[in-house]
Design an enzyme around this catalytic site. Structure first.
Site, PDB file in Angstrom:
ATOM      1  NE  ARG A 130      -2.587   0.686   3.563  1.00 34.70           N
ATOM      2  CZ  ARG A 130      -2.214   1.664   4.404  1.00 34.70           C
ATOM      3  NH1 ARG A 130      -2.255   2.918   4.004  1.00 34.70           N
ATOM      4  NH2 ARG A 130      -1.812   1.381   5.628  1.00 34.70           N
ATOM      5  CE  LYS A 142      -9.097   3.362 -21.281  1.00 32.40           C
ATOM      6  NZ  LYS A 142      -9.101   3.571 -19.848  1.00 32.40           N
ATOM      7  CG  ASP A 158      -6.142  11.670 -19.063  1.00 30.28           C
ATOM      8  OD1 ASP A 158      -5.345  10.941 -19.691  1.00 30.28           O
ATOM      9  OD2 ASP A 158      -7.221  11.256 -18.609  1.00 30.28           O
ATOM     10  CE1 TYR A 164     -13.583   7.519 -19.208  1.00 31.87           C
ATOM     11  CE2 TYR A 164     -12.558   8.103 -17.122  1.00 31.87           C
ATOM     12  CZ  TYR A 164     -13.294   7.222 -17.895  1.00 31.87           C
ATOM     13  OH  TYR A 164     -13.743   6.051 -17.354  1.00 31.87           O
TER      14      TYR A 164
END
Length: 389
Positions: free
Chosen positions: A47, A198, A173, A101
């Site tokens: 984590r 992607k 982005d 997006y």
């Protein structure tokens, strides 16, 4: 050293986990969730984003984006949400590009009011639109170029310069372009985000996100990330590291295919609009050419009004009517049902995401096979329209 290496060499070698025991050619996977705490230089915990596989892949991401530091997340939205929450607090204001997006837009609209974070979506995507939206409490400018799904192009250098002049943080982005086609940090952007699901993953089998930025900014992001818990499992980290080895080869093949398909669609009598920054008819073609090394594998188009977009996609035999994008296989979808499905009809209409818009993620198949599939689907849906008439 990484700045002197070629892009394909960075993809192949930077960020490897060395197999010191058996000298294997590929990175070993360390899947432990428990590491020694005493008498060690690094106190590792999944984590905390610092297991051996996490740490080394982050170096590859940083090298690809010409950044000091990188970090891998469990999804693109985990990377986006964690980064934004790291730099925004109650009373702050963020300027967001209006064409981006849908998941990002929905996150901002639904979650920020709960935190008392103010936001403004720009009227357009010119630098002047961002400047006009600046308020006294503005802290961040957020852009996406090329945008999802209309492939609008924003002036990266211009927005970065505006942010620096006003003392604001600039975030982009960079998913649609990938590091192969565009490196925003070279143009002055502070933080680069990716849905690594992607192009970085590229095979439609990995869900991941990535951030690249300075060490200073990464420390701030990490302090929030360790609390929100958006880390990625080491097996998927290993999968992503393996996939990135072929990133350049895949993206360049997709660039070539997409440009050819865009030209074909742009002259087709049954297509009324094509959106692709590599077409000279695209309104930001010159800008795209000035900041991109390749125009990408994504395009969008609209059939003539009498042809139904959903029926067309159902007739495809080779191209998959499928969610997500950027895999080696070609896919199409209707953004109003998927990526922008969480927005209202009014919100979609305001940014040009019509119900007839089709987003086309071009893969690495033979170009003529893709064209043949599109042709047969158009013929089938035209026949249906004639029967119904």
């Amino acid at each position: 050293m990484t700045k002197k290496l070629g892009l394909q060499t960075i993809c192949t070698h930077v960020g490897e986990v060395k197999d010191e025991q058996f000298k294997g050619a590929v990175s070993p996977i360390y899947i432990s969730t428990s590491y020694q705490f005493e008498d060690v230089d690094v106190k590792r915990y999944p984590r905390y984003f610092n297991t051996p596989n996490q740490e080394m892949l982050s170096k590859k991401i940083a090298a690809l984006e010409h950044a000091e530091a990188g970090m891998i997340f469990g999804s693109g939205m985990a990377a986006i949400s964690t980064t934004l929450l790291a730099f925004l607090k109650t009373g702050d204001h963020i300027i967001v590009q209006n064409t981006l997006y849908g998941g990002t837009s929905n996150f901002i609209r639904e979650e920020f009011p709960k935190y008392g974070i103010e936001f403004s979506f720009t009227d357009g995507y010119e630098v002047s639109d961002f400047e006009a939206a600046i308020q006294d409490n503005t802290k961040v400018i957020y852009i996406e170029t090329p945008s999802n799904p209309l492939l609008t192009i924003t002036d990266i250098k211009g927005v970065a310069a505006l942010a620096k002049d006003k003392g604001l943080l600039s975030i982009i982005d960079n998913t649609f372009a990938s590091p192969v086609n565009q490196n925003p940090i070279d143009f002055g952007i502070d933080i680069v985000l990716h849905s690594a699901t992607k192009y970085l993953g590229g095979h439609s089998d990995i869900l991941a996100g990535a951030v690249a930025c300075s060490n200073e900014h990464m420390n701030i992001i990490w302090n929030v990330a360790k609390n929100l818990g958006g880390s990625l499992s080491d097996f998927m980290v290993w999968m992503l590291e393996r996939s990135i080895k072929t990133l350049v080869l895949r993206v360049k093949a997709q660039n070539r295919n997409a440009k050819k398909l865009a030209k074909y669609l742009n002259t087709h009598s049954d297509i009324k609009n094509v959106y692709y920054p590599g077409l000279k008819s695209h309104p930001q073609y010159k800008l795209a050419k000035s900041q991109m090394k390749g125009f990408g594998g994504m395009l969008s188009f609209e059939l003539n009004d009498e042809l139904d977009a959903t029926a067309f996609q159902k007739e495809l035999k080779l191209i998959k009517p499928s969610m997500s994008l950027a895999g080696v296989e070609s896919t199409m979808l209707s953004p109003y049902k998927t990526s922008h499905g969480l927005l209202s009809q009014e919100e979609r209409d305001s940014i040009g995401v019509t119900n007839g818009l089709i987003r086309f993620s071009v893969g690495i198949e033979t170009k003529d096979d893709l064209i043949q599939d599109i042709e047969q689907a158009i013929k089938a849906v035209k026949k249906q329209a004639q029967v119904e008439a």
